[in-house]
Design an enzyme around this catalytic site. Structure first.
Site, PDB file in Angstrom:
ATOM      1  CE  LYS A 174      48.676 -13.478 -43.104  1.00 34.91           C
ATOM      2  NZ  LYS A 174      49.493 -12.702 -42.155  1.00 34.91           N
ATOM      3  NE  ARG A 178      54.662 -16.396 -33.241  1.00 35.11           N
ATOM      4  CZ  ARG A 178      54.638 -15.109 -32.894  1.00 35.11           C
ATOM      5  NH1 ARG A 178      54.541 -14.769 -31.606  1.00 35.11           N
ATOM      6  NH2 ARG A 178      54.709 -14.172 -33.813  1.00 35.11           N
TER       7      ARG A 178
END
Length: 515
Positions: free
Chosen positions: A289, A363
């Site tokens: 990030k 996920r």
């Protein structure tokens, strides 16, 4: 934790450090709400005009402090806005009472005892006020010097720490000897304490909260409340072929964990499984990030915190339903051992996943936990996760999205969320987006089309839910961590989003109101 007391005292006779009353926004200015009649009398019937002179309107979030007149046993009156005056034959909504009580409690930081004389027309009103006050009376001060008060010399403030939350809430207008009111108070305390526990977990910095330490917190709570718990460490995860959880945690010095924490009731006829994403810090991994996007990523375990808190709350309430919580815990870090974009993971289900972006890690851990939860054949599964920035783009910072494989179940959760005061919105799972996750190398990729990214993530998770099990996915990326100014009972930092919804769902299931 702030104490809650139901009192038979009147507003004029209660001895406290402060007294909270409600005002509503009328067409001609503020209107004194029910519960404050004795206070208005002490002001010679001029409380509304005094408040209007001081700039109060009665709107939501409005708060005015003023010295109490001689007719009261408290030195301070706190008038809090409830919003518009209700229509004829209607009362204030529970959420309006909840937020008003929370606003007042936040303003009373450092105070020992406050009476709340807000409009209480029913048991539900009493519970809303209690819940809002207890949630508003929260401060995370674990890493702040308790000898200091708002940065000032403690000696100059008489040793009082101005950051300690309101110590005692005294609820007026309730009936202390009435079983229904007592039960409502007990529910409010249990729920608020567990929400605040989840808030603490979310606010804890990641150098102290990592998979192993999170699991230890769950283990201590399980022992305290008589819950069964199983913690799978790295060796057990390798033995069980949990490729998703292991793949996400591969780059960290802190190994991943899968925690199963369960509550059972001897007379339960239904079972629920709650699955929570628990990324204790999300750097993005190799798909790192950028600066400005990773400073609050300690909150990426808010889903697991919500599931954990909900299971404990259900146990404390003794609900006639079996509830199992699955906490999929990992830290997503870059290193020489981290999963790389292009790697293929073999999941617990046996499916293979091509990892195109290591920052789409939630996920992956959820997929393993969903498959494992499905093996126990619960009547329904709900997963909770701070999963996608796309959901924040779609719904903003206060509303979570609800997806699922059963429209009636998704609708029921939406209605429950709205009932308990949690903003939510049902979202679709368009079948045409599934092909975007096709992989030339594996059974499925962990990324698909950019547009509708929150829905793509939901479609990915659906692949790992067992057949004939009702399933819903709550993407709480927006409301899980509040970065703007506090409002109502919501503070900056962790919020405990979705916990009230999960607990109410368990109550409805226990009562036989859901399928």
């Amino acid at each position: 934790m702030t104490a809650l007391t139901l009192s038979t005292s009147g507003a004029a006779t209660l001895r406290a450090d402060a007294l909270v009353v409600g005002i509503a926004k009328g067409p001609g200015g503020p209107v004194v709400a029910a519960g404050a009649e004795a206070v208005d009398k002490a002001f010679d019937g001029k409380l509304a005009s005094v408040l209007e002179t001081l700039g109060a309107s009665g709107g939501e979030g409005d708060l005015t402090k003023l010295p109490a007149p001689s007719g009261l046993k408290t030195p301070l009156v706190v008038a809090v806005g409830l919003g518009p005056v209700p229509e004829k034959d209607e009362t204030f909504a529970a959420e309006a009472l909840r937020r008003a009580a929370g606003t007042a409690a936040r303003a009373l930081t450092g105070v020992k005892k406050a009476g709340f004389a807000l409009p209480v027309e029913s048991v539900e009103d009493a519970e809303a006020v209690a819940e809002g006050a207890l949630l508003g009376a929260y401060n995370f001060t674990a890493y702040q010097d308790q000898n200091q008060a708002d940065g000032k010399d403690a000696k100059k403030t008489g040793g009082k720490d101005a950051k300690l939350p309101l110590a005692e809430v005294v609820l007026l207008g309730a009936k202390p000897r009435d079983k229904a009111f007592k039960a409502a108070a007990e529910r409010a305390v249990a729920l608020a304490e567990e929400i605040n526990r989840a808030r603490d977990l979310v606010n804890t910095p990641p150098n102290d909260l990592y998979p192993e330490s999170f699991a230890a917190v769950a283990q201590a709570a399980a022992k305290e409340h008589g819950l069964k718990i199983q913690i799978l460490d790295e060796k057990a995860l390798v033995k069980g072929n949990y490729g998703g959880i292991l793949g996400v945690g591969a780059g960290s010095a802190h190994g991943p964990r899968l925690v199963r924490i369960s509550y059972t009731h001897a007379k339960a006829e239904k079972s629920l499984a709650y699955v929570g994403k628990g990324i204790t810090y999300d750097s993005g991994g190799i798909s790192l990030k950028p600066a400005g996007h990773n400073e609050t990523m300690k909150c990426d375990m808010a889903g697991a915190a919500a599931v954990f808190a909900a299971v404990v709350a259900v146990a404390r309430l003794g609900l006639k339903v079996n509830v199992t919580g699955w906490l999929a815990l990992a830290e997503n870090m870059p290193s020489g051992t981290a999963t790389r974009p292009g790697d293929v993971l073999r999941m617990y289900s046996g499916k293979t996943v091509e990892v195109l972006n290591t920052d789409a890690e939630g996920r992956l851990v959820l997929a393993d936990a969903l498959t494992r939860a499905s093996e126990e054949h619960p009547d329904a599964i709900v997963d909770v996760a701070t999963l996608t920035g796309a959901m924040m783009m779609a719904l903003g910072s206060r509303t979570f999205g609800i997806m699922g494989n059963d429209e009636s179940f998704r609708t029921a959760i939406h209605e429950i969320a709205e009932e308990v005061g949690e903003q939510s919105w049902p979202m679709p799972l368009p079948a045409e987006l599934r092909k975007g996750m096709n992989s030339d190398t594996a059974d499925i990729a962990n990324m698909g089309e950019r547009m509708g990214g929150g829905l793509v993530a939901g479609l990915f998770l659906q692949e790992f839910v067992g057949e004939d099990i009702a399933w819903a996915h709550l993407d709480i990326a927006g409301p899980a961590f509040h970065e703007a100014a506090p409002y109502g009972y919501t503070h900056k930092g962790g919020t405990g989003s979705s916990i009230r919804t999960l607990v109410k769902l368990a109550e409805r299931t226990a009562d036989g109101d859901l399928g």
